[in-house]
Design a protein around this motif. Structure first.
Motif, PDB file in Angstrom:
ATOM      1  N   ILE A 165      37.643  26.981  35.050  1.00  0.00           N
ATOM      2  CA  ILE A 165      38.042  28.371  34.796  1.00  0.00           C
ATOM      3  C   ILE A 165      39.413  28.608  35.423  1.00  0.00           C
ATOM      4  O   ILE A 165      39.624  28.338  36.607  1.00  0.00           O
ATOM      5  N   GLU A 166      40.330  29.107  34.620  1.00  0.00           N
ATOM      6  CA  GLU A 166      41.633  29.523  35.129  1.00  0.00           C
ATOM      7  C   GLU A 166      41.876  30.964  34.700  1.00  0.00           C
ATOM      8  O   GLU A 166      41.737  31.306  33.522  1.00  0.00           O
ATOM      9  N   VAL A 167      42.238  31.798  35.666  1.00  0.00           N
ATOM     10  CA  VAL A 167      42.504  33.210  35.393  1.00  0.00           C
ATOM     11  C   VAL A 167      44.001  33.452  35.555  1.00  0.00           C
ATOM     12  O   VAL A 167      44.591  33.123  36.590  1.00  0.00           O
ATOM     13  N   LEU A 168      44.611  34.024  34.518  1.00  0.00           N
ATOM     14  CA  LEU A 168      46.039  34.305  34.531  1.00  0.00           C
ATOM     15  C   LEU A 168      46.276  35.791  34.324  1.00  0.00           C
ATOM     16  O   LEU A 168      45.550  36.462  33.573  1.00  0.00           O
ATOM     17  N   TYR A 169      47.304  36.291  34.999  1.00  0.00           N
ATOM     18  CA  TYR A 169      47.731  37.683  34.807  1.00  0.00           C
ATOM     19  C   TYR A 169      49.219  37.679  34.534  1.00  0.00           C
ATOM     20  O   TYR A 169      50.011  37.223  35.365  1.00  0.00           O
ATOM     21  N   LYS A 170      49.598  38.115  33.361  1.00  0.00           N
ATOM     22  CA  LYS A 170      51.004  38.126  32.920  1.00  0.00           C
ATOM     23  C   LYS A 170      51.636  36.747  33.065  1.00  0.00           C
ATOM     24  O   LYS A 170      52.777  36.602  33.495  1.00  0.00           O
ATOM     25  N   GLY A 171      50.848  35.728  32.716  1.00  0.00           N
ATOM     26  CA  GLY A 171      51.350  34.358  32.708  1.00  0.00           C
ATOM     27  C   GLY A 171      51.235  33.612  34.010  1.00  0.00           C
ATOM     28  O   GLY A 171      51.409  32.386  34.042  1.00  0.00           O
ATOM     29  N   ALA A 172      50.950  34.320  35.108  1.00  0.00           N
ATOM     30  CA  ALA A 172      50.846  33.673  36.417  1.00  0.00           C
ATOM     31  C   ALA A 172      49.393  33.346  36.733  1.00  0.00           C
ATOM     32  O   ALA A 172      48.505  34.184  36.549  1.00  0.00           O
ATOM     33  N   SER A 173      49.151  32.128  37.214  1.00  0.00           N
ATOM     34  CA  SER A 173      47.795  31.699  37.537  1.00  0.00           C
ATOM     35  C   SER A 173      47.332  32.335  38.852  1.00  0.00           C
ATOM     36  O   SER A 173      48.018  32.246  39.868  1.00  0.00           O
ATOM     37  N   LEU A 174      46.173  33.011  38.801  1.00  0.00           N
ATOM     38  CA  LEU A 174      45.628  33.688  39.978  1.00  0.00           C
ATOM     39  C   LEU A 174      44.427  32.960  40.574  1.00  0.00           C
ATOM     40  O   LEU A 174      44.109  33.139  41.754  1.00  0.00           O
TER      41      LEU A 174
END
Length: 782
Positions: A191-200
């Motif tokens: 699982i990878e979570v991104l916000y506006k292209g940045a990995s969180l």
């Protein structure tokens, strides 16, 4: 790894199905080349013969199955076909789908030969089948046919993801609950979570079954709401034996929704819902419009009409519309197909299938705040609606259910009492008392107005103004009631319908926009509720000849500005403010004085006497020589006091009541002039052409844009009784959707053009008798 092959170009179509299309499946004689989305019948704008659009047609497409796809799983996906589809591969029947609004998936793996070409044949039946909702009885809209949404092929590993359903049950936490369904029970999810292209965030979770449940706790979160629709892109990768087998991407928004007895709450904050119902239909092509048109409708609702919710009446709508609602912060009430009628057992089974298909397809849209699990305006059916509610709550325990009805004290099985309130008829109350309809429950008005006051864009001004006022009275009344969560009016735009509805021409003129999405006066009531841009719409041409006895006693102004200065012949009549007894963001401004202080300044009357004279002047056109006795006495006493002769009194009336050639409205915000509207006699006219976008993009299918043609006066006002004819010519990579000979309707009209793929540029010209206007376009491929 997953590979998606889009199959929207180079189909072959014939409007009349024949059995030989199945036997001699390679024969394309009599077929024409088309692209998807496609309607099975190009319809006239109005006056459609009943049953005219009910046909059985045939679509064919060449499908090459690559050798390298051996040992893969091949899924053919149709986003929407109206309304029954029989699917064949070569001469083999492989699948039947019943339902015009559901996505369906076909595993064709066992039917294909690798390294060879196949012919995909789809027989589309658009007859109103009594077993397929919404059909079986009268329906106040057309069920258009064709393969009207996109088609694609997913090439998958044997081990692949079937679906993922994400939620945040507690908005006070940063937790995301994952339920991921797959074809295997072995492996891990990355699982990878991104916000506006940045990995969180990145994490690994073992599969525990065919459906695996786990939680992700983010270090922080941004809420999704109507003003800041923060979205997270979440990648879910399926790894088996350390190899990436499949990956999907899901968009997710943190938000909570709650309907209570005292209103609706988004993220714990009370929000008054204000919206309109939307049909997904368009002139000439019915439902068959691509991504950009679907997205544009969401933009119109949010930005042009300043709404915060739309209802997908009366069926699930395009994924592109819903995706755009997610992106811009437009809430959605989505419901199953249906209109008043409940059919037999097969119909009911299809209804349950529709509930499941709707929720599974659209679970991850943060914009959707309520599921409609009852056939619109149907009678109570305890057994059926127990099942639809149970199914919805099982599939999605995070959202409330609603069931749209027009019944008082109907059996309440849902979470929200969703009610179509058509009580308002002009002079009476605007909305019913919620506790009279159903006492003590969460309550949402899901339709109002509509058929109670159909209004054409070219109706006389007083009809168009009354239409606007009826919408205003309802949303104004709702703004002052905590018991009403909100109102969703009927409806966004006019639409085609059956013979037993509408105005005899198969159009229901119920929209605040016409079928081309062009505004009527009522639309300005909604658009004025925004704060993003100044709105100053005068709901009048100031031509008194448009009124009986030339009596126009007041003007309504839809505006979001602080106040309006009203000028007549360069004289400031007065300053006018929005209504004080409203809780709307932008109440109406009413101007009911066309004289101001002129009687005081020019004639020497006292303020009290001037007000009396103005009142009498307003009554003279209504009563002519038959003024009520009290006003005759009042006028006699004033004439005696100021020694005014009868002839002078008559001249005084005409001096201050002759129509002026020049009115000006100045709108002020924070003490600054921000917008001006001028109304005067027409001295010059000018044609205008404008496109929604001058850049089109051919991506997974063709693109479209709407072109508006209008006629204005010297001040930019549209001329409401202009009906000039013109012809349309296109060049380059464009073609016109619909006829090429058109006419203005109430000063403007519109049409759409679509890309053809033959050029990276195009132009559109419209030719009137003595003038031609041209607009150029760029076309790019993605």
């Amino acid at each position: 790894m997953r590979e998606t092959i889009h199959l929207n170009f180079d189909w072959y179509f014939t409007q009349k199905f024949k059995e030989e299309h199945l036997r001699d499946f390679k024969n394309l004689i009599g077929f024409i080349k088309v692209d998807i989305p496609h309607t099975d019948l190009r319809l006239p704008f109005n006056y459609l013969p009943e049953k005219f659009n009910e046909v059985i047609s045939t679509y064919k497409k060449t499908l090459f199955i690559k050798e390298e796809w051996q040992n893969k799983n091949l899924n053919l996906i149709f986003e929407g076909v109206g309304h029954a589809a029989d699917v064949y591969l070569d001469d083999k029947f492989i699948f039947r789908n019943e339902g015009g609004y559901n996505r369906f998936r076909i595993d064709i793996t066992d039917y294909v030969s690798f390294g060879k070409e196949h012919i995909l044949t789809v027989v589309v039946d658009n007859h109103e089948n009594k077993n397929i909702p919404p059909f079986g009885h009268r329906v106040d809209y057309l069920g258009y046919g064709g393969i009207y949404r996109e088609v694609y092929l997913d090439v998958l590993e044997v081990e692949h993801i079937l679906g993922a359903y994400l939620s945040n049950p507690d908005i006070d936490t940063n937790l995301i609950n994952f339920k991921v369904e797959s074809t295997t029970i072995k492996g891990e999810y990355r699982i990878e979570v991104l916000y506006k292209g940045a990995s969180l965030y990145e994490g690994w979770f073992p599969l525990t079954d065919f459906v695996s449940e786990f939680w992700v706790d983010l270090p922080e979160k941004m809420l999704w709401d109507i003003d800041n629709p923060n979205l997270y892109d979440i990648r879910i990768g399926l790894h088996v034996d350390s190899k990436l087998k499949d990956e999907i991407e899901v968009r997710f928004g943190f938000r909570s929704v709650k309907f209570r007895k005292d209103g609706f709450y988004l993220n714990g904050k009370k929000l008054k819902l204000r919206g309109l119902n939307r049909h997904q239909s368009y002139p000439y092509v019915g439902y068959a419009m691509p991504k950009s048109a679907q997205m544009k409708d969401a933009d119109i609702l949010k930005y042009d009409l300043s709404l915060n919710i739309a209802r997908t009446s009366h069926y699930p709508q395009s994924k592109h519309f819903l995706n755009r609602c997610d992106e811009i912060g437009l809430l959605v009430f989505e419901e199953i197909p249906g209109w008043q009628h409940i059919g037999g057992q097969e119909f009911k089974e299809n209804t349950l299938k529709n509930v499941e298909a709707m929720i599974k397809r659209d679970f991850n849209h943060p914009s959707i705040i309520i599921w409609g699990v009852r056939i619109n305006e149907s009678l109570d059916d305890h057994d059926l609606y127990v099942k639809t509610n149970e199914l919805a709550r099982k599939l999605d325990p995070t959202r409330p259910t609603g069931g749209v009805r027009y019944l008082h004290n109907s059996e309440f099985l849902e979470d929200v009492y969703t009610f179509n309130d058509f009580i308002h008829s002009g002079e009476n109350q605007a909305l019913s008392d919620p506790d009279f309809v159903k006492k003590g429950v969460p309550y949402l008005v899901t339709e109002y107005n509509g058929h109670m006051y159909p209004t054409k864009k070219y109706d006389t001004e007083r009809i168009r103004v009354e239409h606007a006022l009826r919408h205003y009275r309802v949303i104004n009344a709702a703004s002052m009631s905590d018991r009403i969560s909100g109102t969703i009016g009927w409806c966004m735009s006019d639409y085609n319908t059956h013979d037993d509805f509408g105005s005899g021409d198969n159009i229901c003129y119920h929209g605040v926009l016409d079928m081309f999405r062009l505004p009527k006066y009522a639309s300005f009531i909604y658009s004025a509720q925004q704060k993003d841009k100044p709105v100053l719409e005068v709901l009048s041409t100031l031509n008194v000849g448009d009124y009986p006895m030339s009596l126009q006693t007041e003007i309504q102004i839809a505006t979001n500005l602080d106040y309006i200065k009203f000028y007549k012949d360069e004289y400031c009549i007065g300053t006018f403010y929005p209504e004080k007894d409203s809780k709307l963001p932008s109440p109406l401004v009413t101007i009911n004085d066309f004289i101001g202080d002129l009687l005081i300044e020019n004639e020497g009357l006292s303020r009290k006497d001037a007000e009396k004279v103005k009142r009498i002047f307003r009554l003279i056109p209504k009563y002519t020589t038959g003024l009520p006795l009290r006003y005759k006495i009042m006028m006699f006493l004033i004439m005696k006091k100021y020694r005014i002769k009868m002839s002078d009194a008559v001249n005084l009336y005409y001096k201050y009541n002759n129509p002026s050639p020049n009115y000006r409205f100045e709108g002020y915000l924070d003490g600054k002039l921000v917008k001006t509207v001028v109304k005067e006699y027409v001295k010059k006219t000018k044609y205008h052409i404008e496109a929604d976008s001058r850049e089109l993009e051919i991506d997974t299918t063709y693109d479209v844009t709407k072109i508006v043609v209008s006629k204005h006066d010297q001040n930019g006002n549209i001329l409401p009784y202009a009906f000039d004819a013109f012809t349309v010519k296109v060049a380059g990579g464009l073609e016109v959707i619909g006829p090429k000979t058109l006419a203005l309707s109430a000063g403007e009209t519109a049409f759409w053009v679509k890309t053809t793929g033959v050029s990276d540029a195009g132009s559109v010209s419209v030719s009137f008798d003595e003038e031609e206007l041209t607009i150029d376009f760029k076309i790019k491929r993605r």
